[in-house]
Design a protein around this motif. Structure first.
Motif, PDB file in Angstrom:
ATOM      1  N   PHE A 143       0.840  -1.201   0.000  1.00 46.71           N
ATOM      2  CA  PHE A 143       0.000   0.000   0.000  1.00 46.71           C
ATOM      3  C   PHE A 143       0.867   1.239   0.000  1.00 46.71           C
ATOM      4  O   PHE A 143       1.916   1.288   0.663  1.00 46.71           O
ATOM      5  CB  PHE A 143      -0.912  -0.001   1.235  1.00 46.71           C
ATOM      6  N   ASP A 144       0.474   2.228  -0.769  1.00 48.52           N
ATOM      7  CA  ASP A 144       1.134   3.528  -0.770  1.00 48.52           C
ATOM      8  C   ASP A 144       0.060   4.590  -0.923  1.00 48.52           C
ATOM      9  O   ASP A 144      -1.065   4.310  -1.337  1.00 48.52           O
ATOM     10  CB  ASP A 144       2.153   3.619  -1.915  1.00 48.52           C
ATOM     11  N   TYR A 145       0.425   5.812  -0.565  1.00 46.65           N
ATOM     12  CA  TYR A 145      -0.526   6.901  -0.696  1.00 46.65           C
ATOM     13  C   TYR A 145      -0.821   7.169  -2.166  1.00 46.65           C
ATOM     14  O   TYR A 145       0.044   7.033  -3.033  1.00 46.65           O
ATOM     15  CB  TYR A 145       0.005   8.157  -0.030  1.00 46.65           C
ATOM     16  N   SER A 146      -2.063   7.555  -2.410  1.00 42.41           N
ATOM     17  CA  SER A 146      -2.502   7.853  -3.768  1.00 42.41           C
ATOM     18  C   SER A 146      -2.831   9.336  -3.869  1.00 42.41           C
ATOM     19  O   SER A 146      -3.274   9.959  -2.902  1.00 42.41           O
ATOM     20  CB  SER A 146      -3.739   7.011  -4.116  1.00 42.41           C
ATOM     21  N   ARG A 147      -2.625   9.887  -5.043  1.00 43.45           N
ATOM     22  CA  ARG A 147      -2.947  11.299  -5.245  1.00 43.45           C
ATOM     23  C   ARG A 147      -4.449  11.544  -5.176  1.00 43.45           C
ATOM     24  O   ARG A 147      -4.879  12.691  -5.015  1.00 43.45           O
ATOM     25  CB  ARG A 147      -2.395  11.764  -6.596  1.00 43.45           C
ATOM     26  N   TRP A 148      -5.239  10.476  -5.286  1.00 46.35           N
ATOM     27  CA  TRP A 148      -6.676  10.610  -5.112  1.00 46.35           C
ATOM     28  C   TRP A 148      -7.036  10.974  -3.677  1.00 46.35           C
ATOM     29  O   TRP A 148      -8.134  11.460  -3.414  1.00 46.35           O
ATOM     30  CB  TRP A 148      -7.380   9.303  -5.497  1.00 46.35           C
ATOM     31  N   GLN A 149      -6.127  10.730  -2.745  1.00 45.61           N
ATOM     32  CA  GLN A 149      -6.420  10.985  -1.331  1.00 45.61           C
ATOM     33  C   GLN A 149      -6.258  12.459  -0.948  1.00 45.61           C
ATOM     34  O   GLN A 149      -6.532  12.825   0.187  1.00 45.61           O
ATOM     35  CB  GLN A 149      -5.535  10.090  -0.454  1.00 45.61           C
ATOM     36  N   GLN A 150      -5.770  13.271  -1.845  1.00 45.09           N
ATOM     37  CA  GLN A 150      -5.856  14.731  -1.793  1.00 45.09           C
ATOM     38  C   GLN A 150      -4.996  15.404  -0.727  1.00 45.09           C
ATOM     39  O   GLN A 150      -4.209  16.279  -1.033  1.00 45.09           O
ATOM     40  CB  GLN A 150      -7.315  15.165  -1.611  1.00 45.09           C
ATOM     41  N   ASN A 151      -5.110  15.060   0.550  1.00 46.01           N
ATOM     42  CA  ASN A 151      -4.418  15.796   1.592  1.00 46.01           C
ATOM     43  C   ASN A 151      -4.043  14.867   2.740  1.00 46.01           C
ATOM     44  O   ASN A 151      -4.526  13.732   2.819  1.00 46.01           O
ATOM     45  CB  ASN A 151      -5.273  16.968   2.111  1.00 46.01           C
ATOM     46  N   LEU A 152      -3.198  15.364   3.626  1.00 47.02           N
ATOM     47  CA  LEU A 152      -2.732  14.573   4.761  1.00 47.02           C
ATOM     48  C   LEU A 152      -2.590  15.491   5.970  1.00 47.02           C
ATOM     49  O   LEU A 152      -1.941  16.533   5.903  1.00 47.02           O
ATOM     50  CB  LEU A 152      -1.383  13.915   4.443  1.00 47.02           C
ATOM     51  N   ILE A 153      -3.217  15.098   7.063  1.00 46.59           N
ATOM     52  CA  ILE A 153      -3.176  15.865   8.313  1.00 46.59           C
ATOM     53  C   ILE A 153      -2.569  14.996   9.398  1.00 46.59           C
ATOM     54  O   ILE A 153      -2.907  13.812   9.514  1.00 46.59           O
ATOM     55  CB  ILE A 153      -4.591  16.322   8.724  1.00 46.59           C
ATOM     56  N   GLY A 154      -1.655  15.543  10.172  1.00 46.97           N
ATOM     57  CA  GLY A 154      -1.016  14.812  11.258  1.00 46.97           C
ATOM     58  C   GLY A 154      -1.332  15.430  12.609  1.00 46.97           C
ATOM     59  O   GLY A 154      -1.272  16.648  12.781  1.00 46.97           O
TER      60      GLY A 154
END
Length: 541
Positions: free
Chosen positions: A102-113
């Motif tokens: 699994f890797d992040y996809s550009r469809w996931q738009q944003n990332l908050i930590g």
């Protein structure tokens, strides 16, 4: 003369149109409930405690991560005498086990930590209330084709956070209960893997001296669900050409008239343009380019749509209240008191967005919530916007109530008319009442969605104990409702192509007298279009 489509459309065609629109609304809810997944995903990642062997503390080419021989010498803080200066907390996103498949996809738009601390109680290292935590945070990235050690610096910053912890039983077997702290926010998720290294520096004598014995760190990462993004963009792709087409058709109908557009038509045109801007699926560009400003741009687009929609509702109700003077030309300036709540709410949210996401374009680790002053300021903006929205809705409800009272007064003259003419006017009044009821439902859903959206966005920032669950059906349903409602307004309030004779040779004396009695009621220049045009038609029919 000409009327509107709402006046001239036959009952059968109107029923077919309304049934079609209601079916589209139902489909929007079903798509969100049956097809789309949850809008967002949240994952808790435990930081790996690595022994810091870096001699040069500011070396950004040295990264600690779980994969790779010799890259992280894992230690157990509970059984180690290392100080905070000799350790690094490493977070690989997604986790090393997941990164194999699994890797992040550009469809996931944003990332908050969001950062969470596990601090063990120690009698000689008690945490003082509202202690200042200083962290040296560095974020790196790599893609699938890069080697395991091919991490590249994304951003770095030394930030302060307020450590708010409490404990019920003061024993070394217990941990403090600490609130979550906002850590970073990425406006785009362009790369496949991310790596976060956190150090606790003690470069100054008073730095990180009252934070207790740190045992573990957790980072909760929240990203938009890629499946939900695909459904959302699919709806935008479908709605956008439809709204553009009906807007062009509406403006063409207005342009054919031998007069300038009235205020209600101008506001409806502005609302259609705002919806087109909101529907424009520019999120497709994030699949090709790294656009960290997309979150801020989306907020601005949605804010412009809210301002246009709320302003239109005020004018829509005000133009039908029948309270304007006959010789007074209607303009938007007459509604400045009515629109003050809209302006106040939009300005408050715009300032908040620029103070938060505007600065995050330069420093993703920045947060307005990290200081007491910033938190109070941010909450003030959000609460002020929420109060303005609530006041606006109550005021709009009062205006619509006045509209219904005026319509009821108009109906008192209907019994004096002949049966055919009376039924004709009653049909127009029922159509208008149905449209106003749809307006109230749309306004209520919009205000509820607006307030809950603000709470959902900030729940990780001001209080981690808030538990709110939203379904995709609500988001897709409300979004579809906006498009369907505005589509219906553009269709129903467009000038009709039907023309009525201009001579009065066939005027019926009885009908004319009925219309004179109907017009003797206390009506004004801003008479609702569905009634005035039929009054004029009756005098020449």
């Amino acid at each position: 003369m000409t009327g509107t489509v709402l006046e001239n459309l036959s009952g059968r065609k109107l029923a077919v149109l309304i049934s079609f629109l209601l079916l589209c609304q139902l489909v929007c809810f079903l798509i969100g409930g049956l097809v789309a997944p949850m809008p967002a995903n949240a994952q808790n990642i435990l930081g790996t405690v690595c022994k810091d062997t870096t001699k040069v503390k500011n070396d950004t080419t040295k990264w600690f991560y779980n994969r790779g021989k010799g890259k992280c010498e894992s230690v157990d803080l509970a059984q180690s005498d290392l100080s905070e200066t000799d350790i690094v907390f490493a977070f690989q996103m997604p986790t090393p086990r997941e990164s194999e498949t699994f890797d992040y996809s550009r469809w996931q738009q944003n990332l908050i930590g969001v950062l969470q601390m596990d601090i063990r109680y120690h009698s000689q290292m008690e945490i003082k209330p509202h202690s200042t935590l200083v962290i040296d945070a560095r974020l790196a990235y790599r893609n699938k084709d890069d080697p395991d050690d091919g991490w590249k610096l994304y951003t770095q910053s030394v930030e302060k956070r307020v450590l708010d912890c409490d404990i019920e039983i003061k024993s070394e077997d217990y941990l403090y209960n600490c609130t979550a702290m906002p850590l970073f926010e990425l406006g785009s998720l362009y790369h496949d893997y991310y790596l976060l290294n956190i150090r606790l520096p003690v470069d100054k004598p008073d730095m990180n001296t009252h934070i207790g014995h740190v045992q573990d760190m957790w980072v909760t990462v929240i990203n938009q669900n890629g499946g939900f993004t695909k459904v959302w963009l699919s709806l935008k792709t479908i709605f956008f050409p439809g709204i553009v087409g009906i807007l062009i058709w509406f403006w063409h109908r207005i342009h054919l008239l031998q007069r300038k557009p009235v205020l209600l038509e101008e506001m409806l045109l502005t609302l259609g343009i705002a919806l087109c801007i909101l529907d424009l699926p520019i999120e497709y560009l994030t699949l090709l380019f790294d656009l960290p400003f997309m979150l801020l741009l989306s907020d601005i687009r949605q804010g412009f749509f809210y301002a246009s929609l709320f302003s239109f509702w005020v004018v829509f109700a005000g133009e039908h209240m029948l309270i304007q003077e006959v010789k007074t030309k209607n303009s938007l300036k007459k509604y400045w008191k009515h629109l003050s709540a809209v302006i106040l709410g939009c300005v408050s949210l715009f300032i908040f967005d620029m103070c938060e996401r505007g600065i995050q374009l330069r420093n993703p680790f920045y947060s307005i919530w990290v200081t007491e002053l910033g938190t109070n300021l941010a909450l003030s903006f959000i609460i002020l916007a929420g109060i303005s929205t609530g006041m606006y809705f109550m005021f709009l409800s009062f205006m619509i109530w006045q509209v219904f009272i005026n319509i009821s007064k108009k109906r008192q003259s209907l019994p004096a008319m002949c049966s055919v003419r009376r039924l004709h006017y009653e049909g127009i009044i029922y159509r208008f009442k149905f449209l106003m009821l749809a307006t109230m439902i749309c306004a209520a859903m919009t205000v509820i969605g607006f307030i809950l959206g603000q709470v959902a966005e900030g729940q990780w920032k001001w209080n981690d104990n808030i538990e709110l669950e939203y379904t995709s059906a609500f988001f897709t349903g409300v979004y579809g409702m906006w498009n369907i409602y505005i589509f219906a307004l553009l269709v129903l309030y467009a000038p009709s192509h039907k023309r009525w004779p201009a001579n009065e040779t066939n005027a019926d004396t009885q009908i004319l007298s009925e219309e004179i009695e109907f017009n003797r009621l206390p009506i004004e220049r801003s008479e609702i279009s569905s009634l005035t045009s039929f009054i004029n038609k009756a005098t020449v029919d």
